[in-house]
Scaffold this motif. Structure first.
Motif, PDB file in Angstrom:
ATOM      1  N   ILE A 247       0.862  -0.959  -0.074  1.00 57.89           N
ATOM      2  CA  ILE A 247       0.082  -0.281  -0.109  1.00 57.89           C
ATOM      3  C   ILE A 247       1.005   1.429  -0.069  1.00 57.89           C
ATOM      4  O   ILE A 247       0.467   2.153  -0.606  1.00 57.89           O
ATOM      5  CB  ILE A 247      -1.452   0.175   0.969  1.00 57.89           C
ATOM      6  CG1 ILE A 247      -2.181  -1.074   1.012  1.00 57.89           C
ATOM      7  CG2 ILE A 247      -1.182   1.316   1.481  1.00 57.89           C
ATOM      8  CD1 ILE A 247      -3.116  -1.252   2.189  1.00 57.89           C
ATOM      9  N   VAL A 248       2.088   0.863   0.925  1.00 61.88           N
ATOM     10  CA  VAL A 248       2.735   2.331   0.919  1.00 61.88           C
ATOM     11  C   VAL A 248       3.489   2.343  -0.855  1.00 61.88           C
ATOM     12  O   VAL A 248       3.376   3.966  -1.061  1.00 61.88           O
ATOM     13  CB  VAL A 248       3.973   2.497   1.928  1.00 61.88           C
ATOM     14  CG1 VAL A 248       5.186   3.171   1.860  1.00 61.88           C
ATOM     15  CG2 VAL A 248       3.486   2.405   3.681  1.00 61.88           C
ATOM     16  N   ARG A 249       3.651   1.769  -1.211  1.00 62.50           N
ATOM     17  CA  ARG A 249       4.211   1.447  -2.390  1.00 62.50           C
ATOM     18  C   ARG A 249       3.419   2.416  -3.571  1.00 62.50           C
ATOM     19  O   ARG A 249       3.652   3.279  -4.438  1.00 62.50           O
ATOM     20  CB  ARG A 249       4.935   0.317  -3.031  1.00 62.50           C
ATOM     21  CG  ARG A 249       6.106  -0.334  -2.238  1.00 62.50           C
ATOM     22  CD  ARG A 249       6.991  -1.408  -2.844  1.00 62.50           C
ATOM     23  NE  ARG A 249       8.180  -1.863  -1.666  1.00 62.50           N
ATOM     24  CZ  ARG A 249       7.930  -2.861  -1.489  1.00 62.50           C
ATOM     25  NH1 ARG A 249       7.011  -3.657  -1.069  1.00 62.50           N
ATOM     26  NH2 ARG A 249       9.190  -2.922  -1.141  1.00 62.50           N
TER      27      ARG A 249
ATOM     28  N   ARG B  95     -10.254  -3.004   1.459  1.00 57.21           N
ATOM     29  CA  ARG B  95      -9.661  -4.447   0.770  1.00 57.21           C
ATOM     30  C   ARG B  95      -9.693  -5.382   1.450  1.00 57.21           C
ATOM     31  O   ARG B  95      -9.439  -6.472   1.468  1.00 57.21           O
ATOM     32  CB  ARG B  95      -8.554  -3.757   0.310  1.00 57.21           C
ATOM     33  CG  ARG B  95      -8.222  -2.614  -0.634  1.00 57.21           C
ATOM     34  CD  ARG B  95      -6.997  -3.106  -0.913  1.00 57.21           C
ATOM     35  NE  ARG B  95      -7.206  -1.712  -2.133  1.00 57.21           N
ATOM     36  CZ  ARG B  95      -5.724  -0.700  -2.457  1.00 57.21           C
ATOM     37  NH1 ARG B  95      -4.445  -1.427  -2.316  1.00 57.21           N
ATOM     38  NH2 ARG B  95      -5.970  -0.084  -3.359  1.00 57.21           N
ATOM     39  N   GLU B  96     -10.117  -5.096   3.233  1.00 55.41           N
ATOM     40  CA  GLU B  96      -9.984  -6.081   4.269  1.00 55.41           C
ATOM     41  C   GLU B  96      -8.917  -6.599   4.287  1.00 55.41           C
ATOM     42  O   GLU B  96      -8.179  -7.836   4.551  1.00 55.41           O
ATOM     43  CB  GLU B  96     -10.679  -7.619   3.993  1.00 55.41           C
ATOM     44  CG  GLU B  96     -12.511  -7.158   3.878  1.00 55.41           C
ATOM     45  CD  GLU B  96     -12.793  -7.001   5.761  1.00 55.41           C
ATOM     46  OE1 GLU B  96     -11.933  -7.792   6.927  1.00 55.41           O
ATOM     47  OE2 GLU B  96     -13.940  -6.834   5.884  1.00 55.41           O
ATOM     48  N   SER B  97      -7.761  -5.453   3.958  1.00 52.12           N
ATOM     49  CA  SER B  97      -6.307  -6.060   3.869  1.00 52.12           C
ATOM     50  C   SER B  97      -5.000  -6.918   3.092  1.00 52.12           C
ATOM     51  O   SER B  97      -4.762  -8.128   3.385  1.00 52.12           O
ATOM     52  CB  SER B  97      -5.946  -6.431   5.639  1.00 52.12           C
ATOM     53  OG  SER B  97      -5.828  -5.419   6.485  1.00 52.12           O
ATOM     54  N   PHE B  98      -6.507  -6.647   2.113  1.00 48.97           N
ATOM     55  CA  PHE B  98      -5.891  -8.173   1.022  1.00 48.97           C
ATOM     56  C   PHE B  98      -5.102  -7.053   0.283  1.00 48.97           C
ATOM     57  O   PHE B  98      -5.575  -5.950  -0.110  1.00 48.97           O
ATOM     58  CB  PHE B  98      -6.948  -8.863   0.003  1.00 48.97           C
ATOM     59  CG  PHE B  98      -7.895  -9.649   0.386  1.00 48.97           C
ATOM     60  CD1 PHE B  98      -7.156 -11.088   0.570  1.00 48.97           C
ATOM     61  CD2 PHE B  98      -9.028  -9.858   0.989  1.00 48.97           C
ATOM     62  CE1 PHE B  98      -7.973 -12.091   0.407  1.00 48.97           C
ATOM     63  CE2 PHE B  98      -9.937 -10.462   1.327  1.00 48.97           C
ATOM     64  CZ  PHE B  98      -8.608 -11.798   1.791  1.00 48.97           C
ATOM     65  N   PRO B  99      -3.948  -7.791  -0.494  1.00 48.92           N
ATOM     66  CA  PRO B  99      -2.975  -7.323  -1.520  1.00 48.92           C
ATOM     67  C   PRO B  99      -4.359  -6.303  -2.582  1.00 48.92           C
ATOM     68  O   PRO B  99      -4.889  -7.056  -3.010  1.00 48.92           O
ATOM     69  CB  PRO B  99      -2.280  -8.354  -1.984  1.00 48.92           C
ATOM     70  CG  PRO B  99      -2.376  -9.566  -1.596  1.00 48.92           C
ATOM     71  CD  PRO B  99      -3.526  -9.100  -0.373  1.00 48.92           C
ATOM     72  N   LYS B 100      -3.649  -5.634  -3.102  1.00 45.17           N
ATOM     73  CA  LYS B 100      -4.685  -4.967  -4.110  1.00 45.17           C
ATOM     74  C   LYS B 100      -5.248  -5.595  -5.719  1.00 45.17           C
ATOM     75  O   LYS B 100      -6.293  -5.546  -5.931  1.00 45.17           O
ATOM     76  CB  LYS B 100      -4.030  -3.706  -4.919  1.00 45.17           C
ATOM     77  CG  LYS B 100      -4.221  -2.622  -6.205  1.00 45.17           C
ATOM     78  CD  LYS B 100      -4.015  -2.160  -6.418  1.00 45.17           C
ATOM     79  CE  LYS B 100      -4.710  -0.973  -7.793  1.00 45.17           C
ATOM     80  NZ  LYS B 100      -4.244  -0.098  -8.258  1.00 45.17           N
ATOM     81  N   ASP B 101      -4.227  -6.660  -6.139  1.00 46.93           N
ATOM     82  CA  ASP B 101      -4.127  -7.324  -7.210  1.00 46.93           C
ATOM     83  C   ASP B 101      -5.853  -8.864  -6.613  1.00 46.93           C
ATOM     84  O   ASP B 101      -7.059  -8.778  -7.036  1.00 46.93           O
ATOM     85  CB  ASP B 101      -3.437  -8.400  -8.034  1.00 46.93           C
ATOM     86  CG  ASP B 101      -2.610  -8.967  -6.397  1.00 46.93           C
ATOM     87  OD1 ASP B 101      -2.231  -8.716  -5.459  1.00 46.93           O
ATOM     88  OD2 ASP B 101      -1.469 -10.457  -7.501  1.00 46.93           O
TER      89      ASP B 101
END
Length: 261
Positions: free
Chosen positions: A66-68, A94-100
């Motif tokens: 997320i920071v990136r 996002r429920e702490s899921f990676p974006k993809d």
């Protein structure tokens, strides 16, 4: 006669506005306290303890992603309160899921919502987890977790609750990953791909060692062609690395199955 225990739409909206305002005040207080503690500007590298103070638990690799998205690799950039709130909102939405993975869940939900009413029946939700995400939890466990999210007992879930349920499935798998990695610590000198192979088997997968080796090299967990002793004992992957590898492996499995049809 007053109807007790229920809120109409206007009352509920007002309640949510008050709750959001209170949450913002709480976050501001946490942020200001952290500023006083560090005697200067906060940086993105200060996020882990800041999030813990806000009661937010997130794996490091998700936070780094997320920071990136926001500032690239500049983890020493100044962190404003607005940026802190944006990160909190991304983690929540996002429920702490990676974006993809988050985008994949939303896309698959929309594809499976053939009625176009914004909800999925139980069977469609579990099919999304199994067929689209590769989840290998026992059907009884998945059903139990579904019932816990389906609080109104309708047997169907809207998009937001489906995302929340997928996070519940992930929590169970993360517990299994932690247990598998703890067991790996006592095994001794094994190649990383062998440790990953055991991890996948413990999660109900039937992996091919050559596929595991190729994917572990692809995500940087092992080195192609390395035979030296230092590589044999490279340590145990972190939970985040193992979870990322699991997602990569499952995407490969699902795509291979699709192409073979």
């Amino acid at each position: 006669e007053q109807d007790c225990g229920w809120l109409n739409e206007g009352q509920f909206s007002k309640f949510m506005d008050v709750a959001r305002a209170q949450r913002r005040r709480d976050n501001e207080a946490i942020f200001e306290q952290s500023l006083r503690t560090c005697f200067g500007d906060l940086k993105y590298s200060d996020l882990p303890p800041l999030l813990r103070s806000a009661g937010v638990s997130v794996m490091d690799h998700i936070l780094h992603q997320i920071v990136r998205e926001l500032v690239g690799d500049n983890f020493t950039a100044p962190l404003s309160f607005e940026a802190f709130e944006e990160i909190l909102e991304l983690l929540h939405s996002r429920e702490s899921f990676p974006k993809d993975i988050y985008e994949m869940i939303i896309a698959r939900f929309q594809q499976r919502d053939v009625q176009g009413n914004g909800t999925l029946q139980r069977d469609a939700v579990l099919a999304l987890a199994r067929d689209d995400l590769g989840c290998n939890l026992k059907i009884e466990e998945m059903g139990r977790l579904f019932q816990g999210v389906d609080v109104d007992g309708t047997g169907q879930l809207p998009e937001r609750e489906v995302l929340h349920l997928m996070a519940k499935f992930r929590e169970v798998e993360v517990d299994s990953i932690r247990a598998s990695l703890r067991a790996s610590e006592s095994v001794g000198e094994l190649r990383v791909e062998v440790k990953l192979l055991r991890l996948l088997m413990n999660l109900g997968e039937k992996p091919d060692i050559q596929v595991v080796k190729c994917l572990s090299e692809k995500c940087g967990l092992s080195k192609q062609g390395s035979q030296d002793a230092s590589f044999l004992c490279t340590g145990v992957p972190s939970v985040g690395e193992a979870l990322d590898f699991l997602y990569l492996y499952r995407r490969h499995r699902i795509e291979s199955r699709r192409l073979s049809r």
